[in-house]
Design a protein around this motif. Structure first.
Motif, short mmCIF file in Angstrom:
data_model
loop_
_atom_site.label_atom_id
_atom_site.label_comp_id
_atom_site.label_asym_id
_atom_site.label_seq_id
_atom_site.Cartn_x
_atom_site.Cartn_y
_atom_site.Cartn_z
N GLY A 109 0.81 -1.22 0.00
CA GLY A 109 0.00 0.00 0.00
C GLY A 109 0.84 1.26 0.00
O GLY A 109 0.35 2.35 -0.29
N GLN A 110 2.12 1.13 0.34
CA GLN A 110 2.99 2.30 0.49
C GLN A 110 3.85 2.57 -0.74
O GLN A 110 4.69 3.49 -0.71
CB GLN A 110 3.88 2.14 1.73
CG GLN A 110 3.07 2.08 3.04
CD GLN A 110 2.07 3.23 3.19
OE1 GLN A 110 2.39 4.38 2.88
NE2 GLN A 110 0.86 2.92 3.62
N THR A 111 3.69 1.81 -1.82
CA THR A 111 4.47 2.09 -3.03
C THR A 111 3.96 3.38 -3.67
O THR A 111 2.81 3.78 -3.49
CB THR A 111 4.31 0.94 -4.05
OG1 THR A 111 2.94 0.88 -4.46
CG2 THR A 111 4.74 -0.40 -3.47
N GLU A 112 4.84 4.01 -4.44
CA GLU A 112 4.46 5.26 -5.10
C GLU A 112 3.28 5.03 -6.07
O GLU A 112 2.37 5.84 -6.16
CB GLU A 112 5.67 5.82 -5.87
CG GLU A 112 5.61 7.32 -6.09
CD GLU A 112 6.89 7.84 -6.71
OE1 GLU A 112 6.79 8.73 -7.58
OE2 GLU A 112 7.99 7.34 -6.35
N ALA A 113 3.33 3.89 -6.77
CA ALA A 113 2.27 3.59 -7.74
C ALA A 113 0.92 3.48 -7.06
O ALA A 113 -0.08 4.01 -7.55
CB ALA A 113 2.60 2.29 -8.48
N PHE A 114 0.88 2.81 -5.89
CA PHE A 114 -0.42 2.66 -5.22
C PHE A 114 -0.86 3.97 -4.56
O PHE A 114 -2.04 4.32 -4.59
CB PHE A 114 -0.40 1.51 -4.20
CG PHE A 114 -1.78 1.24 -3.66
CD1 PHE A 114 -2.73 0.62 -4.46
CD2 PHE A 114 -2.14 1.65 -2.39
CE1 PHE A 114 -4.03 0.40 -3.99
CE2 PHE A 114 -3.44 1.44 -1.91
CZ PHE A 114 -4.37 0.81 -2.71
N ARG A 115 0.08 4.71 -4.02
CA ARG A 115 -0.29 5.96 -3.37
C ARG A 115 -0.76 7.02 -4.36
O ARG A 115 -1.42 7.99 -3.97
CB ARG A 115 0.84 6.46 -2.48
CG ARG A 115 0.99 5.52 -1.26
CD ARG A 115 2.04 5.97 -0.31
NE ARG A 115 1.72 7.29 0.24
CZ ARG A 115 2.36 7.86 1.24
NH1 ARG A 115 3.36 7.22 1.81
NH2 ARG A 115 2.01 9.03 1.68
N THR B 258 -3.63 7.62 1.09
CA THR B 258 -3.56 7.05 2.43
C THR B 258 -2.94 5.65 2.41
O THR B 258 -2.61 5.11 3.46
CB THR B 258 -4.94 6.94 3.12
OG1 THR B 258 -5.69 5.89 2.51
CG2 THR B 258 -5.71 8.24 3.03
N GLY B 259 -2.83 5.04 1.23
CA GLY B 259 -2.21 3.72 1.12
C GLY B 259 -3.12 2.57 1.52
O GLY B 259 -2.65 1.45 1.72
N ALA B 260 -4.42 2.82 1.60
CA ALA B 260 -5.36 1.78 2.07
C ALA B 260 -6.18 1.20 0.93
O ALA B 260 -6.41 1.86 -0.09
CB ALA B 260 -6.29 2.36 3.13
N VAL B 261 -6.63 -0.03 1.11
CA VAL B 261 -7.65 -0.61 0.25
C VAL B 261 -8.99 -0.45 0.97
O VAL B 261 -8.99 -0.25 2.18
CB VAL B 261 -7.41 -2.13 -0.01
CG1 VAL B 261 -6.21 -2.32 -0.89
CG2 VAL B 261 -7.33 -2.92 1.27
N PRO B 262 -10.10 -0.52 0.24
CA PRO B 262 -10.22 -0.74 -1.19
C PRO B 262 -10.09 0.56 -2.00
O PRO B 262 -10.27 1.65 -1.46
CB PRO B 262 -11.65 -1.27 -1.32
CG PRO B 262 -12.40 -0.55 -0.24
CD PRO B 262 -11.42 -0.45 0.91
N VAL B 263 -9.75 0.40 -3.27
CA VAL B 263 -9.82 1.51 -4.23
C VAL B 263 -10.56 0.98 -5.46
O VAL B 263 -10.21 -0.07 -5.98
CB VAL B 263 -8.41 2.00 -4.64
CG1 VAL B 263 -8.52 3.06 -5.74
CG2 VAL B 263 -7.66 2.56 -3.44
#
Lengths: 211, 211
Positions: free
Chosen positions: A38-44, A49-54
């Motif tokens: 959740g903390q990768t640049e791509a996911f952020r 916030t780095g959380a799922v769900p998106v």
């Protein structure tokens, strides 16, 4: 559409449950939250916030926050009332969930299942237990006179069920809250209900399937 | 309509701000939260959590939860987008507020202003500070490329402003978050903006006006 998902997340489960009720097909993108994905640049870039769900649309636009996704997908369906006042009541319970349940029951369950509980002070644990018990008492009183949180089964019930339905795993047994227990049974009896797979099939530490 | 209100509550302030923008007249019913008036049976029939604000319609129906009230009053006005996706983004930020801001900055500010901070452990205080700083960092990054949270000034900005705008009173100075500071200035410059009266005119302990 894509759902950025993590099986141990009950916030992600809320969205899976509604998608199942609605019969909407979607692509699952697993995000290894416990492994730091959740903390990768791509996911952020999808959710700061780095959380799922998106929820990600086909054009790449992203919507985080489980309760916002429930409202987006649910509007215009039987799971969100058309009447403005009733819709406001659905939101009222989802905001209650986000404040009172996420930071009590949900947080305590996370600590319990990931072994963090042993590293927390008694003050911190008791504070969360008190918040959890207060939320359960509020729900029990409200549900003593009602079948569901707002007239019929709505996204508010799905939202609250996700963590309240597993309060025992947070160290908060439900037997003192009979109306909550009966409401949980009514939710599980809904046509198109989807049982959570966790913690029955997934190891919270590794995310691997259990035998 | 009536607004069950308490001047030191920034959650109640959110609703006052929107009502002021909309030019809606209403009756204020003061609830002495710090004096326990939220816990009376009469008030808990209006909101079982015992918190303000509560919007009460002329027929007696009640709506608690500041963010649900903002959406109920704001729908159909310039402060809530008509587009479903944009509306979902407004909700996304209000759910973020309810989870990440209420339990970090807002809670810490409450402890600070009511003297409870001295009775809390370092672990509890540091946990809330970390949550507060994380929320401010998320907002600062998001606002580095935007004037408001969702395109134009909406109820999401009003909701987040209520506590983020006073983070310094929670012991979280804002100078490291220049985009948040600029956004606060833009909100305060909006036509029809209503400044919070607290803590500048009201004693948080007694609720009395200060000289």
């Amino acid at each position: 559409m894509k759902l950025h998902d993590y099986l141990p997340s009950q916030n992600a489960y809320k969205v899976r449950l509604l998608l199942h009720h609605l019969g909407i097909s979607y692509e699952t993108v697993p995000v290894g939250i416990f492994e730091g994905a959740g903390q990768t640049e791509a996911f952020r870039a999808k959710n700061p916030t780095g959380a799922v769900p998106v929820l990600e649309l086909d054009d790449g636009r992203c919507l985080p926050e489980s309760n916002a996704i429930l409202m987006y997908l649910g509007e215009g369906t039987r799971y969100v009332p058309a009447d403005a006042w009733q819709r406001a009541q659905v939101l009222r319970w989802m905001f209650f969930e986000e404040d009172q349940v996420q930071n009590g029951i949900a947080s305590l369950r996370h600590w319990t299942l990931t072994g963090k509980l042993a590293r927390r002070s008694r003050e911190a644990i008791e504070g969360k237990r008190a918040l959890g018990r207060k939320a359960l008492a509020v729900l029990d009183g409200w549900l003593s006179a009602r079948e569901f949180l707002v007239d019929t089964y709505t996204i508010a019930d799905m939202s609250l069920y996700a963590y309240v339905g597993f309060a025992d795993e947070a160290g908060l047994p439900l037997e003192s809250y009979p109306h909550v227990v009966a409401w949980i049974a009514r939710i599980r009896a809904q046509p198109g209900f989807l049982a959570t797979v966790y913690p029955y099939a997934i190891d919270p530490f590794s995310g691997n399937e259990l035998p």
